[in-house]
Motif scaffolding. Sequence first.
Motif, PDB file in Angstrom:
ATOM      1  N   MET A 233     -63.136   3.825 -10.404  1.00 14.62           N
ATOM      2  CA  MET A 233     -64.358   3.027 -10.349  1.00 14.62           C
ATOM      3  C   MET A 233     -64.887   2.952  -8.916  1.00 14.62           C
ATOM      4  SD  MET A 233     -64.716   2.184 -13.515  1.00 14.62           S
ATOM      5  CE  MET A 233     -65.974   0.913 -13.425  1.00 14.62           C
ATOM      6  N   ASN A 234     -66.190   2.739  -8.806  1.00 11.58           N
ATOM      7  CA  ASN A 234     -66.821   2.567  -7.503  1.00 11.58           C
ATOM      8  C   ASN A 234     -66.867   1.083  -7.147  1.00 11.58           C
ATOM      9  OD1 ASN A 234     -67.464   5.344  -7.247  1.00 11.58           O
ATOM     10  ND2 ASN A 234     -69.204   5.045  -8.631  1.00 11.58           N
ATOM     11  N   VAL A 235     -66.441   0.757  -5.947  1.00 12.70           N
ATOM     12  CA  VAL A 235     -66.431  -0.635  -5.488  1.00 12.70           C
ATOM     13  C   VAL A 235     -67.175  -0.714  -4.158  1.00 12.70           C
ATOM     14  CG1 VAL A 235     -65.005  -2.578  -4.745  1.00 12.70           C
ATOM     15  CG2 VAL A 235     -64.249  -1.124  -6.642  1.00 12.70           C
ATOM     16  N   VAL A 236     -68.131  -1.641  -4.083  1.00 18.50           N
ATOM     17  CA  VAL A 236     -68.890  -1.852  -2.858  1.00 18.50           C
ATOM     18  C   VAL A 236     -68.442  -3.167  -2.216  1.00 18.50           C
ATOM     19  CG1 VAL A 236     -71.190  -2.113  -1.844  1.00 18.50           C
ATOM     20  CG2 VAL A 236     -70.862  -0.609  -3.822  1.00 18.50           C
ATOM     21  N   PHE A 237     -68.087  -3.104  -0.950  1.00 16.39           N
ATOM     22  CA  PHE A 237     -67.620  -4.278  -0.217  1.00 16.39           C
ATOM     23  C   PHE A 237     -68.776  -4.844   0.614  1.00 16.39           C
ATOM     24  CE2 PHE A 237     -63.815  -2.116  -1.326  1.00 16.39           C
ATOM     25  CZ  PHE A 237     -62.770  -3.026  -1.278  1.00 16.39           C
ATOM     26  N   ASP A 238     -69.152  -6.089   0.315  1.00 16.31           N
ATOM     27  CA  ASP A 238     -70.111  -6.816   1.136  1.00 16.31           C
ATOM     28  C   ASP A 238     -69.561  -6.913   2.566  1.00 16.31           C
ATOM     29  OD1 ASP A 238     -72.471  -8.986   0.980  1.00 16.31           O
ATOM     30  OD2 ASP A 238     -70.846  -9.805   2.212  1.00 16.31           O
ATOM     31  N   PRO A 239     -70.430  -6.967   3.594  1.00 13.90           N
ATOM     32  CA  PRO A 239     -69.916  -7.044   4.971  1.00 13.90           C
ATOM     33  C   PRO A 239     -68.930  -8.181   5.206  1.00 13.90           C
ATOM     34  CG  PRO A 239     -72.241  -6.516   5.016  1.00 13.90           C
ATOM     35  CD  PRO A 239     -71.896  -6.780   3.571  1.00 13.90           C
ATOM     36  N   ARG A 240     -69.052  -9.267   4.446  1.00 15.09           N
ATOM     37  CA  ARG A 240     -68.075 -10.354   4.596  1.00 15.09           C
ATOM     38  C   ARG A 240     -66.655  -9.867   4.348  1.00 15.09           C
ATOM     39  NH1 ARG A 240     -69.752 -15.968   1.638  1.00 15.09           N
ATOM     40  NH2 ARG A 240     -71.576 -16.512   2.900  1.00 15.09           N
ATOM     41  N   VAL A 241     -66.494  -8.984   3.374  1.00 12.79           N
ATOM     42  CA  VAL A 241     -65.158  -8.506   3.036  1.00 12.79           C
ATOM     43  C   VAL A 241     -64.853  -7.141   3.658  1.00 12.79           C
ATOM     44  CG1 VAL A 241     -64.798  -9.866   0.966  1.00 12.79           C
ATOM     45  CG2 VAL A 241     -66.080  -7.757   0.791  1.00 12.79           C
ATOM     46  N   SER A 242     -65.888  -6.380   3.993  1.00 11.09           N
ATOM     47  CA  SER A 242     -65.636  -5.084   4.627  1.00 11.09           C
ATOM     48  C   SER A 242     -65.063  -5.259   6.028  1.00 11.09           C
ATOM     49  CB  SER A 242     -66.918  -4.241   4.674  1.00 11.09           C
ATOM     50  OG  SER A 242     -67.854  -4.765   5.591  1.00 11.09           O
ATOM     51  N   ARG A 243     -65.383  -6.392   6.676  1.00 11.16           N
ATOM     52  CA  ARG A 243     -64.768  -6.660   7.984  1.00 11.16           C
ATOM     53  C   ARG A 243     -63.254  -6.761   7.852  1.00 11.16           C
ATOM     54  NH1 ARG A 243     -69.502  -9.936   8.525  1.00 11.16           N
ATOM     55  NH2 ARG A 243     -68.422 -11.818   7.822  1.00 11.16           N
ATOM     56  N   GLY A 244     -62.795  -7.341   6.753  1.00 12.44           N
ATOM     57  CA  GLY A 244     -61.357  -7.414   6.521  1.00 12.44           C
ATOM     58  C   GLY A 244     -60.762  -6.047   6.248  1.00 12.44           C
ATOM     59  N   LEU A 245     -61.523  -5.192   5.567  1.00 10.44           N
ATOM     60  CA  LEU A 245     -61.051  -3.834   5.291  1.00 10.44           C
ATOM     61  C   LEU A 245     -60.847  -3.055   6.594  1.00 10.44           C
ATOM     62  CD1 LEU A 245     -60.434  -1.897   2.945  1.00 10.44           C
ATOM     63  CD2 LEU A 245     -62.833  -1.197   3.010  1.00 10.44           C
ATOM     64  N   ILE A 246     -61.827  -3.140   7.489  1.00 11.42           N
ATOM     65  CA  ILE A 246     -61.677  -2.502   8.805  1.00 11.42           C
ATOM     66  C   ILE A 246     -60.547  -3.184   9.580  1.00 11.42           C
ATOM     67  CG2 ILE A 246     -62.807  -2.054  11.005  1.00 11.42           C
ATOM     68  CD1 ILE A 246     -63.744  -0.275   8.690  1.00 11.42           C
ATOM     69  N   GLY A 247     -60.369  -4.485   9.360  1.00 12.82           N
ATOM     70  CA  GLY A 247     -59.275  -5.206  10.007  1.00 12.82           C
ATOM     71  C   GLY A 247     -57.909  -4.673   9.624  1.00 12.82           C
ATOM     72  N   HIS A 248     -57.763  -4.206   8.371  1.00 10.66           N
ATOM     73  CA  HIS A 248     -56.491  -3.602   7.966  1.00 10.66           C
ATOM     74  C   HIS A 248     -56.220  -2.326   8.767  1.00 10.66           C
ATOM     75  CE1 HIS A 248     -56.095  -6.497   4.862  1.00 10.66           C
ATOM     76  NE2 HIS A 248     -56.987  -5.980   4.041  1.00 10.66           N
ATOM     77  N   LEU A 249     -57.265  -1.557   9.022  1.00  8.67           N
ATOM     78  CA  LEU A 249     -57.104  -0.351   9.837  1.00  8.67           C
ATOM     79  C   LEU A 249     -56.724  -0.720  11.264  1.00  8.67           C
ATOM     80  CD1 LEU A 249     -57.296   2.668  10.328  1.00  8.67           C
ATOM     81  CD2 LEU A 249     -59.779   2.427  10.548  1.00  8.67           C
ATOM     82  N   VAL A 250     -57.391  -1.735  11.797  1.00 12.47           N
ATOM     83  CA  VAL A 250     -57.075  -2.192  13.156  1.00 12.47           C
ATOM     84  C   VAL A 250     -55.622  -2.649  13.243  1.00 12.47           C
ATOM     85  CG1 VAL A 250     -57.573  -4.002  14.854  1.00 12.47           C
ATOM     86  CG2 VAL A 250     -59.451  -2.789  13.736  1.00 12.47           C
ATOM     87  N   GLY A 251     -55.151  -3.376  12.227  1.00 11.29           N
ATOM     88  CA  GLY A 251     -53.757  -3.811  12.216  1.00 11.29           C
ATOM     89  C   GLY A 251     -52.782  -2.652  12.140  1.00 11.29           C
ATOM     90  N   ALA A 252     -53.165  -1.612  11.407  1.00 12.18           N
ATOM     91  CA  ALA A 252     -52.278  -0.460  11.232  1.00 12.18           C
ATOM     92  C   ALA A 252     -52.153   0.377  12.492  1.00 12.18           C
ATOM     93  CB  ALA A 252     -52.780   0.409  10.076  1.00 12.18           C
ATOM     94  N   ILE A 253     -53.127   0.274  13.412  1.00  9.07           N
ATOM     95  CA  ILE A 253     -53.037   1.050  14.648  1.00  9.07           C
ATOM     96  C   ILE A 253     -52.678   0.159  15.837  1.00  9.07           C
ATOM     97  CG2 ILE A 253     -54.592   2.835  13.804  1.00  9.07           C
ATOM     98  CD1 ILE A 253     -56.818   1.657  15.478  1.00  9.07           C
ATOM     99  N   ASN A 254     -52.184  -1.046  15.540  1.00  6.80           N
ATOM    100  CA  ASN A 254     -51.651  -1.904  16.581  1.00  6.80           C
ATOM    101  C   ASN A 254     -50.288  -1.375  17.011  1.00  6.80           C
ATOM    102  OD1 ASN A 254     -50.016  -4.268  17.661  1.00  6.80           O
ATOM    103  ND2 ASN A 254     -52.016  -5.230  17.470  1.00  6.80           N
ATOM    104  N   GLY A 255     -50.086  -1.219  18.312  1.00  5.45           N
ATOM    105  CA  GLY A 255     -48.850  -0.638  18.818  1.00  5.45           C
ATOM    106  C   GLY A 255     -47.597  -1.380  18.399  1.00  5.45           C
TER     107      GLY A 255
END
Length: 446
Positions: A233-255
Amino acid sequence: MLTRSQDLLQRAEKLIDLAIKAGADKADAVVARQRASSVSVRNGKVDNTSASEADDFNLRVFVGQRVGSVSAGHGADEKALAERAVAMARVSPEDQYACLADESLLAKDWPDLDLYDPTEPGSEALTEAAMAMEETALAVPGVTASVAAGASAGMFGLVLATSHGFAGSYQRSGFGRSVAVIAGEGTKMERDYDFDSRVFFSDLENPELIGRNAGERAARRVNPRRVPTGSNMNVVFDPRVSRGLIGHLVGAINGSSVARKTSFLKDRMGEKIAISGLTINDNPHLPRRPGSRPFDGEGVVTGPLLMVENGVLQQWYLASPTAKELGLATNGRAERGGNSTVPSSTNVICDPGDVSPEELIKSIGTGLYVTELIGHGVNMLTGEYSRGASGFWIENGEIAYPVSEITIASNLKDMFNRMILANDIDPKFSTAAPTIAIEGMTLAGE
């Protein structure tokens, strides 16, 4: 006459001198200054008011590879504090990665980032703003009750001194407004909210706009439906929640996560981890932004970093101890926490895509538009992603009706490679991300 920051900086330097005299090989001292006031209202009456102010000292000392750290408030006995820190270090286990930043990396000067607004709205002004937000929200048709409305003002300041030559300070103001309301009645009640948070008081959105947005958001969610379970299925993330999605990436590349081997991206440096359109920068030098800072928690020079370029992972977030463990050099992203420094992001900016949110929604045809996520079902070791969600169903490229009680699932590794980015970047947040569509997710509904 000395300013407050100058006075605190002198006290931090005195603590370091006393620690060296007490037997420390090296040391650093931090003073965290905080001032905050807030008012919350409910149903037209003041529900709570608060005000606080504090200067909290933390002294960290090194005896060989042993570290001791003590904290105290204003007025503590400085000599006793230094002696206690050294005594603690002498009986602590060795930490092979404990260190101050390399002296050659320390900032000698830094930019003025326009982070401090001396405006001090009193409790009356905060109350008026909160009342206006609630009144406007309650006036929206369909809104039946208030959860709460609030306004706040405050300041955070950091004073840092080290035994190998760094001494500096900065302060950042912060102002906020928020309101949450309920629409509908009985078992069909739905809640939503709106808020704004800025470094400068004059940049805040007006209370009536925030209130109206909150009311309209809640009213649109009334009478939600369930959707059928389905895959791909296609899911669209509103910017309120897409910030958290990018936050998961930021957490994953934390040293720190990489060093602990708790990141699903721990072995992916220099590899393609996302779509070619995903570029993420981290910039601590943006004026009037909440994540900005002129130097990091170790006194190291800061500057913009390209973290992900066209989907390829370029850097980890690093502080000196983490960098030492990974055999690298710090890149100026240390944040001081207790007796250690850890890597952290500053202002994370995701480059926008080429289409508007409306065009993006139209292009996916049928799917889910997510406005709220529930729970913490993200495994950062494997990337497995499963969250409760609510929002709106999309049919024929249009928002059709509200939906709730849905679970969306996938794996972050797949999600980052199935993204479509819109162009609606909102720069006011420390993580700026657009509307994001993810293809091929699993939905659990009816």
